[in-house]
Write an enzyme that holds these catalytic residues in place. Structure first.
Site, short mmCIF file in Angstrom:
data_model
loop_
_atom_site.label_atom_id
_atom_site.label_comp_id
_atom_site.label_asym_id
_atom_site.label_seq_id
_atom_site.Cartn_x
_atom_site.Cartn_y
_atom_site.Cartn_z
N HIS A 62 29.93 60.38 33.15
CA HIS A 62 31.08 59.53 32.80
C HIS A 62 30.72 58.78 31.51
CE1 HIS A 62 32.98 60.18 36.75
NE2 HIS A 62 31.73 60.27 37.17
N LEU A 63 31.46 59.07 30.44
CA LEU A 63 31.19 58.41 29.16
C LEU A 63 32.08 57.19 28.94
CD1 LEU A 63 30.50 61.44 26.79
CD2 LEU A 63 28.85 59.90 27.87
N ASN A 94 38.06 60.58 34.46
CA ASN A 94 38.58 59.29 34.95
C ASN A 94 38.42 58.16 33.94
OD1 ASN A 94 35.81 59.16 35.30
ND2 ASN A 94 35.89 58.08 37.25
N ASP A 305 25.59 62.53 37.25
CA ASP A 305 26.69 61.63 37.62
C ASP A 305 26.48 60.27 36.96
OD1 ASP A 305 29.07 60.71 38.65
OD2 ASP A 305 28.46 60.79 40.76
#
Ligand SMILES: [Zn+2]
Ligand SMILES: [Zn+2]
Length: 424
Positions: A62-63, A94, A305
């Site tokens: 997730h960046l 997301n 993750d």
């Protein structure tokens, strides 16, 4: 450019030996036996005593950009990935707005290429707004550059939507990555459900919250005849379901995280929110099963993750803090630890972050053959070092591994022959 004197470990080509590598125009030109005459006038990188690895592919991260730049942005995330020897980051949808349309996909790709560090490959949402109802514009996003679809962060609750999503994604040959969780079962849980959660007075997330969904999705994949990739499996039961599915010839692959391979729920006893993630840290029996799953090639990939959260968010009480930890700069050190402590071949672990994710996502990369893209990580297995907050290049510092001592460190990371990280 010549990388000289290193030990080349490349699972894709079954290679583990000493050789020199010449790089031209961003690709590997030749792999020469040690002592062979090298072209003159080239830049020489001395890799004596070091391991020369295919650049790592992290297929789940997730960046946070667009929308949550206070946690992480594509620049800080790229810097941290490069420092971790990761040359390809696959980033989940997301964000805010959600990456469910081509405009957001293009934004991420343009931003990443203007930064020019690691390769950032976006994942598009399965459903619009991750709401689990209407399918997203997968075809347009594929044209814009997504490499897979996933509603990660949450499951696709409706089995009917899941079935349509698999069929739709398949028409664009897009891999589908599934976060398997029955949210009615995980409910308000914050850690693994069991004797320990009762003792700590924290609401539990039972293993079956994951396993019932893994089971459902394997059945839907079989019915649709479409492959699925199940991400961050955390329990022995999930692994058993996947083992059975693979034996029946159902096209299912999976990954687990480094933290599920090295940590257990026992750490939660400190109420430190850096041990709070979803899926939660499980029982020692689960951890052991996952490690053996790697050894037996049942677990295909390892993905971080990587989930940055700001300090004030993680400073909340355990039941209120957000789920997730960062992972880029500890990926390779943790693989080394698993290699040393469980006597698993390093190249087998390396395959889980190079060759296998490349194959599942259909990427050009994850190999060091002649003509391969020159995405290369040079690792010095020698030094021991201790992780401090100052070393973390992510904007967020939410790592449970602060203060841990590791063996070996990344000394140089190259993307298409360009050095994007060099240690001091
Ligand atoms: Zn997830
Ligand atoms: Zn995730």
């Amino acid at each position: 450019m010549v990388i000289k004197g290193g030990r080349i470990i490349d699972p894709a080509n079954n290679r583990d030996d000493f050789a020199d590598i010449t790089v031209r125009n961003g690709r590997i030109q030749e792999i020469l036996p040690p002592g062979a005459a090298l072209p003159s006038g080239e830049e020489v990188i001395d890799a004596t005593g070091h391991w020369v690895l295919p650049g790592l592919i992290d297929m789940h991260a997730h960046l946070r950009e667009p929308g949550y730049e206070y946690k992480e942005d594509i620049t800080s995330g790229s810097l941290a990935a490069a420092a971790g020897g990761i040359t390809t980051v696959v980033c989940m949808a997301n964000t805010e707005p959600v990456n469910d349309n081509a405009a957001v996909t293009q934004y991420i790709i343009r931003k990443a290429s203007s930064i020019g560090l690691v390769r950032v490959l976006p994942v598009g949402a399965i459903t619009k707004g991750l709401k689990g109802k209407e399918l997203s514009e997968m075809g347009l996003m594929k044209q814009a550059g997504i490499v897979a679809v996933s509603d990660d962060g949450r499951p696709v609750e409706s089995a009917a939507v899941m079935l349509r999503a698999l069929e739709y994604a398949d028409t664009f040959s897009l891999p589908v990555i599934l976060h398997c969780e029955d949210r009615a079962l995980s409910a308000k849980g914050v850690m693994n459900e069991g004797a320990l959660s009762s003792r700590l007075g924290l609401a539990g997330i039972p293993a079956i919250a994951e396993e019932t969904m893994v089971s459902r999705d394997v059945l839907i994949a079989q019915y649709a005849g479409v492959p699925v990739h199940i991400t961050h499996i955390s329990t022995r039961g999930s692994l058993e379901i996947i083992r059975g599915a693979k034996q029946q010839g159902i096209r299912v692959t999976c990954d687990t995280t480094p933290h599920h391979l090295v940590l257990t729920e026992d750490s939660v006893g400190t109420y430190d929110t850096n041990y709070k993630m979803n899926p939660p840290l499980r029982h020692e029996d689960d951890r052991h099963a996952l490690v053996e799953g790697i050894r037996m090639n049942l677990v295909d990939c390892i993905a971080t993750d990587h989930a940055p959260h700001a300090g004030d968010e993680k400073a909340l009480d355990f039941d209120l803090a957000p789920f997730g930890i960062i992972g880029f700069q500890t990926l390779l050190p943790l693989l080394m630890k698993i290699h040393l402590e469980h006597d698993i071949d390093f190249s087998q672990l390396l395959a889980c972050v190079t060759k296998n994710p490349a194959k599942i996502l259909g990427l050009d990369g994850g190999a060091l053959g002649q003509g391969s893209m020159a995405d290369i990580t040079i690792f010095d297995p020698g030094p021991t070092w201790t992780l401090t907050e100052e070393m973390i290049l992510s904007k967020s510092k939410n790592s449970p591994f602060l203060g841990w001592t590791f063996n070996g460190r990344v000394v140089r990371t190259m993307v298409e022959g360009r050095t994007v990280f060099v240690s001091d």
